[in-house]
Write an enzyme that holds these catalytic residues in place. Structure first.
Site, PDB file in Angstrom:
ATOM      1  N   ARG A  19       0.852  -1.232   0.001  1.00  0.00           N
ATOM      2  CA  ARG A  19       0.209   0.148   0.044  1.00  0.00           C
ATOM      3  C   ARG A  19       0.766   1.252  -0.068  1.00  0.00           C
ATOM      4  NH1 ARG A  19      -1.647   3.133   4.502  1.00  0.00           N
ATOM      5  NH2 ARG A  19      -3.459   4.362   4.275  1.00  0.00           N
ATOM      6  N   ARG A  51      -6.731  17.934   6.650  1.00  0.00           N
ATOM      7  CA  ARG A  51      -5.367  17.936   7.226  1.00  0.00           C
ATOM      8  C   ARG A  51      -4.524  19.176   7.585  1.00  0.00           C
ATOM      9  NH1 ARG A  51      -3.356  12.486   7.338  1.00  0.00           N
ATOM     10  NH2 ARG A  51      -4.268  11.158   5.929  1.00  0.00           N
ATOM     11  N   LYS A 106     -13.422   2.880   1.079  1.00  0.00           N
ATOM     12  CA  LYS A 106     -13.001   2.961   2.608  1.00  0.00           C
ATOM     13  C   LYS A 106     -14.244   3.334   3.535  1.00  0.00           C
ATOM     14  CE  LYS A 106      -8.906   4.684   3.969  1.00  0.00           C
ATOM     15  NZ  LYS A 106      -7.865   5.439   3.749  1.00  0.00           N
ATOM     16  N   THR A 109      -6.198  -0.031  10.763  1.00  0.00           N
ATOM     17  CA  THR A 109      -5.989   0.728  11.962  1.00  0.00           C
ATOM     18  C   THR A 109      -5.725  -0.211  13.018  1.00  0.00           C
ATOM     19  OG1 THR A 109      -7.377   2.309  11.002  1.00  0.00           O
ATOM     20  CG2 THR A 109      -6.525   2.728  13.311  1.00  0.00           C
TER      21      THR A 109
END
Length: 390
Positions: free
Chosen positions: A114, A151, A300, A358
């Site tokens: 990834r 972000r 996702k 995660t």
């Protein structure tokens, strides 16, 4: 012939249960395509019966004297190898972007590499791809594109904050001396109101909004913490409309096409239409076209809207990644296990791959062995039907 034996033995030893093709393929360790062909042969010979249920076909063995004779005549043997049934995805970043290290990861069981486009540029991503392909031409690559996630921009040095500190989040780069700068794709003050919560770095830092205007968000820290550069932000109380696919995401989609990437992971999906738009950008009309195509979309699941629409999203995407970090920040920590099980179950029902992400082995950043809780967490994800774990 070996795969036929694996499937027949598995169904023979589990006569009271029904399984779809994706479940059978995962459990016996073969591809879905191979399982489909074998089951169709068995159905033709009346060894098994398939029943259509929603979007999947469930099979069970017809346990009678004929199948018993077949079982013993075929001299079935149990698969005694330790071959893993769940694939492993590894993120290749600065500490692992080395041909030797990538080869070691492959030897230790990495099935897919990834690349996180949120933390690299075109040049560094190209370098990672070159190293992956030097290590192996057979390892597929998943490019995780940023999506509409907001972000914090570069912070020269980590900032220690204390509970009760007043923090300003500014919208202009020229105002960085007044607070933390974020380059938001929308006017946040239209969606974020006084009393709303903001989480930074998967909820490690919680802020409470005291004031929102066109220049900044004034917030109060609800706990002690450390703020570092490029950390993601979540707005669990704010229904933000991010609009269409951003120019940055379009750039990375073109990058994926130009570099023969195998999978695109798309962040902060809200509805099936988000997947449809991305498929159209790739030149596909729908998932039906993507199955034979080069680049496949991994959606996702990490927002409240995605949880509301998860069945439709699963239907439209090639596969699913449950991002528990953002999902916990967008919902609540304590309901994530239940949501995870629900999404895995639907993916298995629809025959779609599902990835759990995660903190799968977070403690091993600093320790040689995982915690007992992490082992249990991963084992339960696999037992529930997860296809891959990064």
């Amino acid at each position: 012939m070996e795969n036929n034996l694996k499937i027949f033995e598995f169904l023979y030893k589990n006569p009271d249960n029904e399984y779809n093709i994706n479940q059978i393929a995962r459990i016996v360790g073969i591809s879905v395509g191979s399982a489909f062909k074998i089951l169709k042969e068995f159905e033709k010979e009346s060894y098994v019966t398939g029943k259509q249920r929603k979007n999947a076909i469930f099979y069970h063995i017809n346990l009678n004297q004929n199948t018993r004779d077949v079982y013993y005549n075929m001299s079935l043997e149990s698969n005694k190898s330790n071959k893993k049934k769940t694939k492993i995805i590894c993120t290749i970043g600065p500490s692992s972007n080395n041909v030797r290290i990538i080869k070691n990861l492959i030897e230790e069981g990495m099935d897919c590499a990834r690349i996180n486009a949120s933390h690299c540029g075109e040049s560094s991503a190209s370098g990672i791809i070159r190293n992956i392909r030097k290590a192996s031409e057979n390892i597929p690559i998943l490019l995780d594109i940023p999506g509409p996630k907001i972000r914090l921009k570069d912070i020269p040095n980590p900032i220690n904050i204390k509970k009760g500190d007043i923090i300003k989040i500014v919208f202009k780069e020229s105002d960085t001396n007044k607070g933390l700068f974020i380059d938001a794709p929308v006017d946040l003050h239209r969606y974020v109101n006084k009393g709303h919560r903001i989480f930074i770095d998967d909820g490690k830092i919680e802020l409470l909004v005291l004031e929102a205007n066109s220049k900044h968000l004034e917030c109060q820290s609800q706990n002690d913490g450390l703020i570092t550069k490029s950390k993601g932000m979540n707005f669990p109380d704010s229904c933000i409309d991010y609009g269409n696919l951003s120019e940055i995401d379009k750039f990375w989609v073109k990058f994926a096409i130009d570099n023969d990437i195998d999978f695109i992971g798309t962040s902060f999906v809200r509805s099936p239409s988000d997947i449809l738009k991305l498929n159209q950008l790739l030149g596909y009309e729908s998932i039906k076209k993507v199955v034979g195509g080069k680049i496949k979309i991994i959606a996702k699941i990490e927002t409240k809207e995605a949880i509301k629409n998860y069945k439709g999203i699963i239907s439209e995407a090639y596969g699913i990644m449950i991002d528990r970090g953002d999902l916990a920040s967008e919902t609540r920590y304590e309901i994530v296990p239940r949501l995870q099980k629900r999404v895995i179950e639907e993916c298995n029902l629809q025959g779609k791959p599902v990835i759990i992400a995660t903190q799968m082995l977070d403690s091993m950043v600093n320790n040689n062995q995982p915690t007992k809780a992490e082992v249990s967490d991963i084992a339960n994800s696999v037992l529930d039907g997860a296809s891959r774990c990064p």
